[in-house]
Write a protein that holds these residues in place. Sequence first.
Motif, mmCIF file in Angstrom:
data_model
loop_
_atom_site.group_PDB
_atom_site.id
_atom_site.type_symbol
_atom_site.label_atom_id
_atom_site.label_comp_id
_atom_site.label_asym_id
_atom_site.label_seq_id
_atom_site.Cartn_x
_atom_site.Cartn_y
_atom_site.Cartn_z
ATOM 1 N N ILE A 156 29.268 -13.552 31.479
ATOM 2 C CA ILE A 156 30.375 -13.318 32.413
ATOM 3 C C ILE A 156 29.872 -13.582 33.830
ATOM 4 O O ILE A 156 28.767 -13.206 34.189
ATOM 5 C CB ILE A 156 30.880 -11.853 32.330
ATOM 6 C CG1 ILE A 156 31.506 -11.580 30.966
ATOM 7 C CG2 ILE A 156 31.881 -11.552 33.445
ATOM 8 C CD1 ILE A 156 31.967 -10.141 30.787
ATOM 9 N N ARG A 157 30.723 -14.197 34.626
ATOM 10 C CA ARG A 157 30.455 -14.397 36.055
ATOM 11 C C ARG A 157 31.537 -13.637 36.815
ATOM 12 O O ARG A 157 32.724 -13.786 36.526
ATOM 13 C CB ARG A 157 30.501 -15.876 36.403
ATOM 14 C CG ARG A 157 30.291 -16.154 37.886
ATOM 15 C CD ARG A 157 30.287 -17.656 38.120
ATOM 16 N NE ARG A 157 30.491 -17.952 39.518
ATOM 17 C CZ ARG A 157 29.865 -18.931 40.161
ATOM 18 N NH1 ARG A 157 28.997 -19.688 39.538
ATOM 19 N NH2 ARG A 157 30.115 -19.156 41.426
ATOM 20 N N VAL A 158 31.121 -12.819 37.783
ATOM 21 C CA VAL A 158 32.050 -12.034 38.604
ATOM 22 C C VAL A 158 31.832 -12.428 40.055
ATOM 23 O O VAL A 158 30.740 -12.240 40.593
ATOM 24 C CB VAL A 158 31.817 -10.516 38.423
ATOM 25 C CG1 VAL A 158 32.798 -9.724 39.283
ATOM 26 C CG2 VAL A 158 31.915 -10.110 36.958
ATOM 27 N N THR A 159 32.864 -12.979 40.678
ATOM 28 C CA THR A 159 32.810 -13.432 42.063
ATOM 29 C C THR A 159 33.607 -12.469 42.935
ATOM 30 O O THR A 159 34.666 -12.002 42.529
ATOM 31 C CB THR A 159 33.408 -14.853 42.179
ATOM 32 O OG1 THR A 159 32.686 -15.728 41.310
ATOM 33 C CG2 THR A 159 33.338 -15.380 43.605
ATOM 34 N N CYS A 160 33.103 -12.201 44.128
ATOM 35 C CA CYS A 160 33.854 -11.353 45.062
ATOM 36 C C CYS A 160 34.618 -12.222 46.050
ATOM 37 O O CYS A 160 34.369 -13.421 46.170
ATOM 38 C CB CYS A 160 32.942 -10.359 45.767
ATOM 39 S SG CYS A 160 31.602 -11.062 46.735
ATOM 40 N N ALA A 161 35.557 -11.613 46.748
ATOM 41 C CA ALA A 161 36.383 -12.330 47.724
ATOM 42 C C ALA A 161 35.534 -12.790 48.913
ATOM 43 O O ALA A 161 34.478 -12.226 49.192
ATOM 44 C CB ALA A 161 37.509 -11.421 48.210
ATOM 45 N N ALA A 162 36.006 -13.806 49.610
ATOM 46 C CA ALA A 162 35.322 -14.297 50.812
ATOM 47 C C ALA A 162 35.111 -13.140 51.771
ATOM 48 O O ALA A 162 36.012 -12.349 52.015
ATOM 49 C CB ALA A 162 36.145 -15.394 51.472
ATOM 50 N N GLY A 163 33.893 -12.997 52.273
ATOM 51 C CA GLY A 163 33.576 -11.917 53.200
ATOM 52 C C GLY A 163 33.072 -10.651 52.528
ATOM 53 O O GLY A 163 32.481 -9.802 53.173
ATOM 54 N N ASP A 164 33.306 -10.503 51.229
ATOM 55 C CA ASP A 164 32.817 -9.340 50.485
ATOM 56 C C ASP A 164 31.447 -9.635 49.897
ATOM 57 O O ASP A 164 31.037 -10.794 49.779
ATOM 58 C CB ASP A 164 33.766 -8.973 49.341
ATOM 59 C CG ASP A 164 35.082 -8.371 49.828
ATOM 60 O OD1 ASP A 164 35.230 -8.144 51.034
ATOM 61 O OD2 ASP A 164 35.961 -8.142 48.976
ATOM 62 N N GLU A 165 30.722 -8.575 49.519
ATOM 63 C CA GLU A 165 29.403 -8.699 48.892
ATOM 64 C C GLU A 165 29.334 -7.768 47.689
ATOM 65 O O GLU A 165 30.057 -6.781 47.617
ATOM 66 C CB GLU A 165 28.303 -8.291 49.873
ATOM 67 C CG GLU A 165 28.273 -9.116 51.140
ATOM 68 C CD GLU A 165 27.410 -8.493 52.223
ATOM 69 O OE1 GLU A 165 26.813 -9.267 52.978
ATOM 70 O OE2 GLU A 165 27.334 -7.246 52.316
ATOM 71 N N ILE A 166 28.429 -8.093 46.761
ATOM 72 C CA ILE A 166 28.170 -7.249 45.599
ATOM 73 C C ILE A 166 26.709 -6.803 45.669
ATOM 74 O O ILE A 166 25.816 -7.635 45.827
ATOM 75 C CB ILE A 166 28.411 -7.998 44.275
ATOM 76 C CG1 ILE A 166 29.842 -8.548 44.210
ATOM 77 C CG2 ILE A 166 28.130 -7.086 43.086
ATOM 78 C CD1 ILE A 166 30.101 -9.466 43.028
#
Length: 147
Positions: free
Chosen positions: A93-103
């Motif tokens: 699984i790949r989980v991407t965050c919104a532009a400007g957000d970080e994980i």
Amino acid sequence: SATAAVGTMDVGMKRDSAGVLIDTDGSTGLGKRLTGTPIEASTAGSGAPNVLAVTESRKLISNEGATAEAYNTLPSAAAGGDHEFYSIDSDGIRVTCAAGDEIEIAGTVSAAGGFIRLQTNASVRLKAVNATRWKAVHSTGTVTVDA
């Protein structure tokens, strides 16, 4: 609001479906209360990722049935958001965050708009701790961060 006669119930709860209770005034649903964890199998690919809505908070996303890496996109971080992922098959699984957000996982922070990857039998629960940061509050197995 209407005044009920003494001894007359003016609000209540009813079961809508498995794991969902509706607060009701006896005739209309006023809202839903989550009592279980909804589970969704996401097999979306890179060309059309599974874009999660804020309203899907507290849902468990798996990749059961995927034939390639399952792509998921988090909603913009808002304190209290809560998303969980479990890689049940070998495609990951790949989980991407919104532009400007970080994980952030175990002190490692992704690039802004970055992503994490889960290998087989890995899981992660991400909680939005503010308006730009998703933090892993629990993870097992191999979860890598695009740093």
